[in-house]
Design a protein around this motif. Structure first.
Motif, PDB file in Angstrom:
ATOM      1  N   ASP A   1      -2.667  77.694 -20.629  1.00  0.00           N
ATOM      2  CA  ASP A   1      -1.610  78.090 -21.553  1.00  0.00           C
ATOM      3  C   ASP A   1      -1.870  79.455 -22.185  1.00  0.00           C
ATOM      4  O   ASP A   1      -1.004  79.995 -22.873  1.00  0.00           O
ATOM      5  CB  ASP A   1      -1.438  77.038 -22.654  1.00  0.00           C
ATOM      6  CG  ASP A   1      -0.967  75.711 -22.087  1.00  0.00           C
ATOM      7  OD1 ASP A   1      -0.141  75.721 -21.154  1.00  0.00           O
ATOM      8  OD2 ASP A   1      -1.432  74.661 -22.573  1.00  0.00           O
TER       9      ASP A   1
ATOM     10  N   GLY B   1      -1.945  83.274 -22.681  1.00  0.00           N
ATOM     11  CA  GLY B   1      -1.024  84.304 -22.205  1.00  0.00           C
ATOM     12  C   GLY B   1       0.434  83.920 -22.317  1.00  0.00           C
ATOM     13  O   GLY B   1       1.314  84.750 -22.101  1.00  0.00           O
ATOM     14  N   LYS B   2       0.718  82.677 -22.678  1.00  0.00           N
ATOM     15  CA  LYS B   2       2.108  82.237 -22.843  1.00  0.00           C
ATOM     16  C   LYS B   2       2.619  82.628 -24.226  1.00  0.00           C
ATOM     17  O   LYS B   2       1.849  82.823 -25.162  1.00  0.00           O
ATOM     18  CB  LYS B   2       2.223  80.722 -22.674  1.00  0.00           C
ATOM     19  CG  LYS B   2       1.909  80.252 -21.273  1.00  0.00           C
ATOM     20  CD  LYS B   2       2.060  78.757 -21.149  1.00  0.00           C
ATOM     21  CE  LYS B   2       1.750  78.300 -19.735  1.00  0.00           C
ATOM     22  NZ  LYS B   2       1.907  76.845 -19.592  1.00  0.00           N
ATOM     23  N   TYR B   3       3.929  82.723 -24.339  1.00  0.00           N
ATOM     24  CA  TYR B   3       4.554  83.023 -25.625  1.00  0.00           C
ATOM     25  C   TYR B   3       4.693  81.751 -26.443  1.00  0.00           C
ATOM     26  O   TYR B   3       4.975  80.684 -25.892  1.00  0.00           O
ATOM     27  CB  TYR B   3       5.941  83.643 -25.424  1.00  0.00           C
ATOM     28  CG  TYR B   3       5.876  85.000 -24.778  1.00  0.00           C
ATOM     29  CD1 TYR B   3       5.437  86.111 -25.486  1.00  0.00           C
ATOM     30  CD2 TYR B   3       6.240  85.160 -23.454  1.00  0.00           C
ATOM     31  CE1 TYR B   3       5.370  87.353 -24.891  1.00  0.00           C
ATOM     32  CE2 TYR B   3       6.176  86.404 -22.841  1.00  0.00           C
ATOM     33  CZ  TYR B   3       5.742  87.493 -23.571  1.00  0.00           C
ATOM     34  OH  TYR B   3       5.669  88.719 -22.970  1.00  0.00           O
TER      35      TYR B   3
ATOM     36  N   GLN C   1      10.500  84.482 -30.603  1.00  0.00           N
ATOM     37  CA  GLN C   1       9.084  84.608 -30.286  1.00  0.00           C
ATOM     38  C   GLN C   1       8.261  84.725 -31.567  1.00  0.00           C
ATOM     39  O   GLN C   1       8.533  85.560 -32.417  1.00  0.00           O
ATOM     40  CB  GLN C   1       8.844  85.825 -29.407  1.00  0.00           C
ATOM     41  CG  GLN C   1       7.400  85.991 -28.999  1.00  0.00           C
ATOM     42  CD  GLN C   1       7.174  87.194 -28.115  1.00  0.00           C
ATOM     43  OE1 GLN C   1       8.045  87.562 -27.341  1.00  0.00           O
ATOM     44  NE2 GLN C   1       6.024  87.793 -28.235  1.00  0.00           N
TER      45      GLN C   1
ATOM     46  N   ILE D   1       1.806  85.389 -29.111  1.00  0.00           N
ATOM     47  CA  ILE D   1       1.293  85.118 -27.773  1.00  0.00           C
ATOM     48  C   ILE D   1      -0.027  84.368 -27.897  1.00  0.00           C
ATOM     49  O   ILE D   1      -0.831  84.644 -28.779  1.00  0.00           O
ATOM     50  CB  ILE D   1       1.145  86.425 -26.969  1.00  0.00           C
ATOM     51  CG1 ILE D   1       0.896  86.141 -25.506  1.00  0.00           C
ATOM     52  CG2 ILE D   1       0.088  87.329 -27.560  1.00  0.00           C
ATOM     53  CD1 ILE D   1       1.103  87.339 -24.606  1.00  0.00           C
TER      54      ILE D   1
ATOM     55  N   GLY E   1      -1.231  88.406 -21.170  1.00  0.00           N
ATOM     56  CA  GLY E   1      -0.334  87.967 -20.100  1.00  0.00           C
ATOM     57  C   GLY E   1      -1.067  87.663 -18.804  1.00  0.00           C
ATOM     58  O   GLY E   1      -0.650  86.817 -18.023  1.00  0.00           O
TER      59      GLY E   1
ATOM     60  N   THR F   1       6.104  75.055 -21.106  1.00  0.00           N
ATOM     61  CA  THR F   1       6.696  75.427 -19.814  1.00  0.00           C
ATOM     62  C   THR F   1       5.743  76.396 -19.115  1.00  0.00           C
ATOM     63  O   THR F   1       4.650  76.662 -19.611  1.00  0.00           O
ATOM     64  CB  THR F   1       8.071  76.102 -19.997  1.00  0.00           C
ATOM     65  OG1 THR F   1       7.887  77.383 -20.597  1.00  0.00           O
ATOM     66  CG2 THR F   1       9.003  75.243 -20.847  1.00  0.00           C
ATOM     67  N   ASP F   2       6.182  76.943 -18.009  1.00  0.00           N
ATOM     68  CA  ASP F   2       5.361  77.904 -17.272  1.00  0.00           C
ATOM     69  C   ASP F   2       5.128  79.190 -18.054  1.00  0.00           C
ATOM     70  O   ASP F   2       4.157  79.895 -17.802  1.00  0.00           O
ATOM     71  CB  ASP F   2       6.002  78.265 -15.930  1.00  0.00           C
ATOM     72  CG  ASP F   2       5.959  77.117 -14.946  1.00  0.00           C
ATOM     73  OD1 ASP F   2       5.141  76.186 -15.136  1.00  0.00           O
ATOM     74  OD2 ASP F   2       6.743  77.134 -13.986  1.00  0.00           O
ATOM     75  N   SER F   3       6.013  79.510 -18.991  1.00  0.00           N
ATOM     76  CA  SER F   3       5.903  80.790 -19.686  1.00  0.00           C
ATOM     77  C   SER F   3       5.798  80.692 -21.202  1.00  0.00           C
ATOM     78  O   SER F   3       5.560  81.703 -21.858  1.00  0.00           O
ATOM     79  CB  SER F   3       7.107  81.673 -19.340  1.00  0.00           C
ATOM     80  OG  SER F   3       8.302  81.035 -19.759  1.00  0.00           O
ATOM     81  N   GLU F   4       5.988  79.487 -21.773  1.00  0.00           N
ATOM     82  CA  GLU F   4       5.984  79.407 -23.233  1.00  0.00           C
ATOM     83  C   GLU F   4       5.556  78.049 -23.757  1.00  0.00           C
ATOM     84  O   GLU F   4       5.600  77.043 -23.054  1.00  0.00           O
ATOM     85  CB  GLU F   4       7.359  79.754 -23.797  1.00  0.00           C
ATOM     86  CG  GLU F   4       8.424  78.729 -23.465  1.00  0.00           C
ATOM     87  CD  GLU F   4       9.805  79.120 -23.945  1.00  0.00           C
ATOM     88  OE1 GLU F   4      10.138  80.326 -23.925  1.00  0.00           O
ATOM     89  OE2 GLU F   4      10.559  78.220 -24.331  1.00  0.00           O
TER      90      GLU F   4
ATOM     91  N   ARG G   1       6.610  75.806 -27.171  1.00  0.00           N
ATOM     92  CA  ARG G   1       7.668  75.777 -28.195  1.00  0.00           C
ATOM     93  C   ARG G   1       7.318  74.779 -29.273  1.00  0.00           C
ATOM     94  O   ARG G   1       6.974  73.644 -28.978  1.00  0.00           O
ATOM     95  CB  ARG G   1       9.007  75.429 -27.558  1.00  0.00           C
ATOM     96  CG  ARG G   1      10.182  75.638 -28.507  1.00  0.00           C
ATOM     97  CD  ARG G   1      11.484  75.469 -27.786  1.00  0.00           C
ATOM     98  NE  ARG G   1      11.692  76.493 -26.794  1.00  0.00           N
ATOM     99  CZ  ARG G   1      12.639  77.439 -26.892  1.00  0.00           C
ATOM    100  NH1 ARG G   1      13.418  77.462 -27.931  1.00  0.00           N
ATOM    101  NH2 ARG G   1      12.783  78.320 -25.944  1.00  0.00           N
TER     102      ARG G   1
END
Length: 81
Positions: free
Chosen positions: A8, A10-12, A20, A23, A49, A71-74, A76
């Motif tokens: 996880d 590097g994810k936002y 946002q 990071i 990242g 998720t793959d990028s964040e 929440r």
């Protein structure tokens, strides 16, 4: 509650409205805590990242219990930190 892992990094981190927050710089999988840089500059964002970098003194601790979805990028959160 979500399970956090070093993958996880590097994810936002996003709030419930999709804004946002910062990071993820580091994850402690044993303590289930994500360390989040709330205001990364462009250099820090690029380094994080790619999954490189470490938590520093101005990072915010976010416990896994506060993370609603991953998720793959964040990550929440369901409420403001």
């Amino acid at each position: 509650m979500s399970v956090l892992s070093p993958g996880d990094e590097g994810k936002y981190l996003m709030d419930e409205e999709g804004e946002q927050i910062g990071i993820v710089t580091e994850v402690d999988p044993e303590a289930q805590v994500a360390y989040v840089e709330p205001d990364p500059d462009i250099g820090e964002a690029v380094i994080q990242g790619f999954g490189f970098g470490d938590a520093d003194s101005d990072d915010v601790e976010v416990p896994a219990a506060s993370v609603e979805t991953v998720t793959d990028s964040e990550l929440r959160v369901a409420r403001n930190l």
